[in-house]
Design a protein around this motif. Structure first.
Motif, PDB file in Angstrom:
ATOM      1  N   ILE A   1       0.843  -1.191   0.000  1.00  0.00           N
ATOM      2  CA  ILE A   1       0.000   0.000   0.000  1.00  0.00           C
ATOM      3  C   ILE A   1       0.885   1.250   0.000  1.00  0.00           C
ATOM      4  CG2 ILE A   1      -1.800   1.267   1.218  1.00  0.00           C
ATOM      5  CD1 ILE A   1      -2.507  -1.342   2.659  1.00  0.00           C
ATOM      6  N   PRO A   2       0.829   2.088  -1.030  1.00  0.00           N
ATOM      7  CA  PRO A   2       1.558   3.366  -0.980  1.00  0.00           C
ATOM      8  C   PRO A   2       0.949   4.241   0.110  1.00  0.00           C
ATOM      9  CG  PRO A   2       0.882   2.812  -3.234  1.00  0.00           C
ATOM     10  CD  PRO A   2       0.134   1.896  -2.313  1.00  0.00           C
ATOM     11  N   SER A   3       1.670   4.416   1.219  1.00  0.00           N
ATOM     12  CA  SER A   3       1.068   5.120   2.350  1.00  0.00           C
ATOM     13  C   SER A   3       2.111   5.439   3.400  1.00  0.00           C
ATOM     14  CB  SER A   3      -0.038   4.251   2.982  1.00  0.00           C
ATOM     15  OG  SER A   3      -0.530   4.839   4.170  1.00  0.00           O
ATOM     16  N   ASP A   4       1.830   6.469   4.164  1.00  0.00           N
ATOM     17  CA  ASP A   4       2.548   6.714   5.408  1.00  0.00           C
ATOM     18  C   ASP A   4       2.184   5.590   6.381  1.00  0.00           C
ATOM     19  OD1 ASP A   4       3.622   9.085   4.440  1.00  0.00           O
ATOM     20  OD2 ASP A   4       1.910  10.277   5.139  1.00  0.00           O
ATOM     21  N   PRO A   5       2.864   5.527   7.545  1.00  0.00           N
ATOM     22  CA  PRO A   5       2.534   4.464   8.505  1.00  0.00           C
ATOM     23  C   PRO A   5       1.046   4.447   8.851  1.00  0.00           C
ATOM     24  CG  PRO A   5       4.533   5.591   9.172  1.00  0.00           C
ATOM     25  CD  PRO A   5       3.982   6.366   8.011  1.00  0.00           C
ATOM     26  N   ILE A   6       0.497   3.245   8.982  1.00  0.00           N
ATOM     27  CA  ILE A   6      -0.893   3.055   9.375  1.00  0.00           C
ATOM     28  C   ILE A   6      -0.905   2.586  10.824  1.00  0.00           C
ATOM     29  CG2 ILE A   6      -3.013   1.749   8.943  1.00  0.00           C
ATOM     30  CD1 ILE A   6      -2.154   1.532   6.015  1.00  0.00           C
ATOM     31  N   GLN A   7      -1.691   3.228  11.643  1.00  0.00           N
ATOM     32  CA  GLN A   7      -1.686   2.941  13.072  1.00  0.00           C
ATOM     33  C   GLN A   7      -2.113   1.501  13.354  1.00  0.00           C
ATOM     34  OE1 GLN A   7      -4.118   5.579  15.360  1.00  0.00           O
ATOM     35  NE2 GLN A   7      -3.324   4.905  17.334  1.00  0.00           N
TER      36      GLN A   7
ATOM     37  N   ARG B   1      -4.557 -15.328   8.565  1.00  0.00           N
ATOM     38  CA  ARG B   1      -3.948 -14.283   9.384  1.00  0.00           C
ATOM     39  C   ARG B   1      -3.315 -13.227   8.499  1.00  0.00           C
ATOM     40  NH1 ARG B   1       1.698 -15.099   9.345  1.00  0.00           N
ATOM     41  NH2 ARG B   1       2.365 -17.235   8.897  1.00  0.00           N
ATOM     42  N   LEU B   2      -2.973 -12.103   9.103  1.00  0.00           N
ATOM     43  CA  LEU B   2      -2.311 -11.026   8.375  1.00  0.00           C
ATOM     44  C   LEU B   2      -1.494 -10.187   9.336  1.00  0.00           C
ATOM     45  CD1 LEU B   2      -4.492  -7.911   7.747  1.00  0.00           C
ATOM     46  CD2 LEU B   2      -5.422  -9.835   9.014  1.00  0.00           C
ATOM     47  N   GLY B   3      -0.650  -9.357   8.766  1.00  0.00           N
ATOM     48  CA  GLY B   3       0.091  -8.360   9.526  1.00  0.00           C
ATOM     49  C   GLY B   3       0.277  -7.154   8.633  1.00  0.00           C
ATOM     50  N   PHE B   4       0.725  -6.050   9.198  1.00  0.00           N
ATOM     51  CA  PHE B   4       1.119  -4.929   8.338  1.00  0.00           C
ATOM     52  C   PHE B   4       2.197  -4.101   9.017  1.00  0.00           C
ATOM     53  CE2 PHE B   4      -2.651  -3.438  10.622  1.00  0.00           C
ATOM     54  CZ  PHE B   4      -2.373  -2.121  10.968  1.00  0.00           C
ATOM     55  N   PHE B   5       3.143  -3.632   8.179  1.00  0.00           N
ATOM     56  CA  PHE B   5       4.343  -2.956   8.649  1.00  0.00           C
ATOM     57  C   PHE B   5       4.749  -1.900   7.634  1.00  0.00           C
ATOM     58  CE2 PHE B   5       4.260  -7.458   9.596  1.00  0.00           C
ATOM     59  CZ  PHE B   5       4.296  -7.460  10.985  1.00  0.00           C
ATOM     60  N   HIS B   6       5.235  -0.777   8.114  1.00  0.00           N
ATOM     61  CA  HIS B   6       5.638   0.310   7.229  1.00  0.00           C
ATOM     62  C   HIS B   6       7.072   0.135   6.768  1.00  0.00           C
ATOM     63  CE1 HIS B   6       6.760   4.610   6.275  1.00  0.00           C
ATOM     64  NE2 HIS B   6       5.691   4.416   5.533  1.00  0.00           N
ATOM     65  N   MET B   7       7.320   0.449   5.482  1.00  0.00           N
ATOM     66  CA  MET B   7       8.660   0.433   4.906  1.00  0.00           C
ATOM     67  C   MET B   7       9.033   1.873   4.557  1.00  0.00           C
ATOM     68  SD  MET B   7       8.034  -2.880   2.459  1.00  0.00           S
ATOM     69  CE  MET B   7       9.634  -2.727   1.679  1.00  0.00           C
ATOM     70  N   PRO B   8       9.827   2.545   5.402  1.00  0.00           N
ATOM     71  CA  PRO B   8      10.029   3.991   5.263  1.00  0.00           C
ATOM     72  C   PRO B   8      10.747   4.408   3.994  1.00  0.00           C
ATOM     73  CG  PRO B   8      11.484   3.074   6.945  1.00  0.00           C
ATOM     74  CD  PRO B   8      10.522   2.000   6.572  1.00  0.00           C
ATOM     75  N   GLN B   9      11.683   3.613   3.516  1.00  0.00           N
ATOM     76  CA  GLN B   9      12.441   4.034   2.343  1.00  0.00           C
ATOM     77  C   GLN B   9      11.549   4.199   1.119  1.00  0.00           C
ATOM     78  OE1 GLN B   9      15.428   4.997   2.429  1.00  0.00           O
ATOM     79  NE2 GLN B   9      16.402   4.062   4.189  1.00  0.00           N
ATOM     80  N   GLU B  10      10.571   3.300   0.958  1.00  0.00           N
ATOM     81  CA  GLU B  10       9.666   3.353  -0.188  1.00  0.00           C
ATOM     82  C   GLU B  10       8.344   4.015   0.166  1.00  0.00           C
ATOM     83  OE1 GLU B  10      11.096   0.481   0.926  1.00  0.00           O
ATOM     84  OE2 GLU B  10      12.733   0.497  -0.545  1.00  0.00           O
ATOM     85  N   ASN B  11       8.149   4.331   1.451  1.00  0.00           N
ATOM     86  CA  ASN B  11       6.882   4.833   1.974  1.00  0.00           C
ATOM     87  C   ASN B  11       5.729   3.933   1.536  1.00  0.00           C
ATOM     88  OD1 ASN B  11       5.514   6.630   3.662  1.00  0.00           O
ATOM     89  ND2 ASN B  11       4.819   7.868   1.930  1.00  0.00           N
ATOM     90  N   LEU B  12       5.896   2.648   1.819  1.00  0.00           N
ATOM     91  CA  LEU B  12       4.890   1.636   1.537  1.00  0.00           C
ATOM     92  C   LEU B  12       4.524   0.917   2.828  1.00  0.00           C
ATOM     93  CD1 LEU B  12       6.494  -0.045  -1.624  1.00  0.00           C
ATOM     94  CD2 LEU B  12       4.465   1.437  -1.624  1.00  0.00           C
TER      95      LEU B  12
END
Length: 375
Positions: A188-194, A206-217
């Motif tokens: 997801i192209p996005s800033d961090p999601i809470q 199941r799922l997880g989600f984590f921000h990747m700062p270099q690509e802002n994904l």
């Protein structure tokens, strides 16, 4: 061995890393890759695999391109379907003398490895595969799909889980088998999601989600307990929507706002294979997923490929001939990768059949302890 040349079939992680290691050992490498540019998703490198990156000379570049795992990232919160925190997520232990684990964008890792392979003197040919291949006691003769014919001292099959090289060498070998779970990776192209972390307890998986700062994904790894199938983007969208609907956790409800009809999903069945040893015949050796593909439950697939490459370079440097080198390689690699492949499959079965959580953690902890030893 000193000097010589090698054909590396496959320009993925295992192939490019092998090219670096072999070039450093004095072997001139030709790398051929028929596939396209790597599809983008997150990849994690931890434990001794970080030392492998360091020996290849690319750890610092990977560290800068990725996201270091902080203590919080190493064991992010695990939530149930309602959002209640029920413990720490899958942890990556801190191993003595190991460098800091990192997560990075898979195309970034491919670019870093490719650049270093070229820097070390390897030749890389895209859109090329093997047309005819003769593996014999003196070396390897290869005719490529561009009609080039060349003789090599040895060849490395690093062409992935569906390896054609494996089929050529071991026509009676077992095929990769489905572990019972599908992987869907959503970027997801996005800033961090809470609320990032792991969420379990959904009816489908199941799922997880984590921000990747270099690509802002925001990287969303999803694991579904469904029959093996080839998913279209529309089918993947429907499955992801169904999965998210099984959660009432506020973070997951919020995550669904980002789900669009044009969202891109990378869909892969979790398949596994452990080729019986040896992984070589005469002057051709299989490495990486071609020999030992694993599910992602330990996060060690790429790590084992990187270790393969470094150990191969060491064995080539130490041995007097290719047979000695390949035998030494097998002695150092087989049990280590078997631990990863077999434990990952056991963890997959636990998830599918609701196994005891303590037993799950014990399986993972024992395996991590075993592979914490130097490669």
């Amino acid at each position: 061995m000193q000097n010589g040349n090698a054909l590396i079939i496959g320009g993925g992680i295992a192939g490019l890393a092998s090219a670096i290691a072999l070039q450093k050992a004095g072997i001139q490498c030709d790398v051929i890759e028929i596939g396209e540019t790597p599809v983008g998703a997150s990849i994690s490198i931890s434990g001794r695999a970080c030392e492998a990156l360091d020996e290849l000379g690319v750890y610092e570049n990977c560290f800068q391109a990725g996201r270091p795992f902080t203590a919080e990232m190493s064991a992010p919160p695990m939530h149930d379907a309602t959002g209640k925190v029920i413990g720490e997520g899958p942890s990556r232990p801190t191993w003595q003398n190991a460098k800091a684990p990192i997560g990075l964008y898979r195309p970034s890792l491919a670019r870093i490895l490719r650049d270093e392979a070229i820097k070390q003197g390897a030749s890389i040919y895209d859109g090329i595969t093997v047309r005819q291949f003769e593996n014999h006691s003196e070396g390897v003769n290869a005719t490529l799909s561009n009609s080039t014919f060349k003789k090599y001292d040895f060849a490395i099959g690093a062409d992935g889980i569906h390896s054609r090289t494996r089929e050529r060498l071991f026509p009676q070998a077992p095929s990769p088998h489905y572990a019972g779970q599908m992987s869907i990776r959503w970027m997801i192209p996005s800033d961090p999601i809470q609320g990032e972390g792991w969420f379990i307890g959904g009816e489908l998986g199941r799922l997880g989600f984590f921000h990747m700062p270099q690509e802002n994904l925001v990287y969303v790894p999803i694991v579904l307990n469904v029959p093996e199938q080839k998913l279209s983007q529309e089918q993947a969208y429907d499955l992801v929507a169904q999965l998210l609907d099984t959660y009432t956790a506020p973070a997951v409800v919020n995550l669904k706002k980002y789900l669009k009809k044009d969202s891109i999903f990378i869909c892969r069945p979790f398949k596994s294979i452990l080729l019986p040893q040896p992984w070589f015949i005469e002057h051709t050796l299989l490495i990486g997923d071609a020999a030992h593909a694993t599910t992602a439950h330990m996060g060690m697939g790429a790590g084992m490929a990187l270790e393969d490459a470094v150990v191969l370079g060491q064995c080539i440097s130490k041995a007097d001939d290719i047979q000695e080198a390949f035998n030494l390689f097998m002695q150092r690699r087989f049990e280590r990768v078997r631990t990863v492949v077999e434990t990952s499959l056991a963890l997959s079965q636990h998830e599918q059949h609701g196994g005891d959580k303590k037993e799950y953690q014990s399986l993972m902890g024992n395996a991590y302890k075993e592979i914490s030893q130097p490669y």
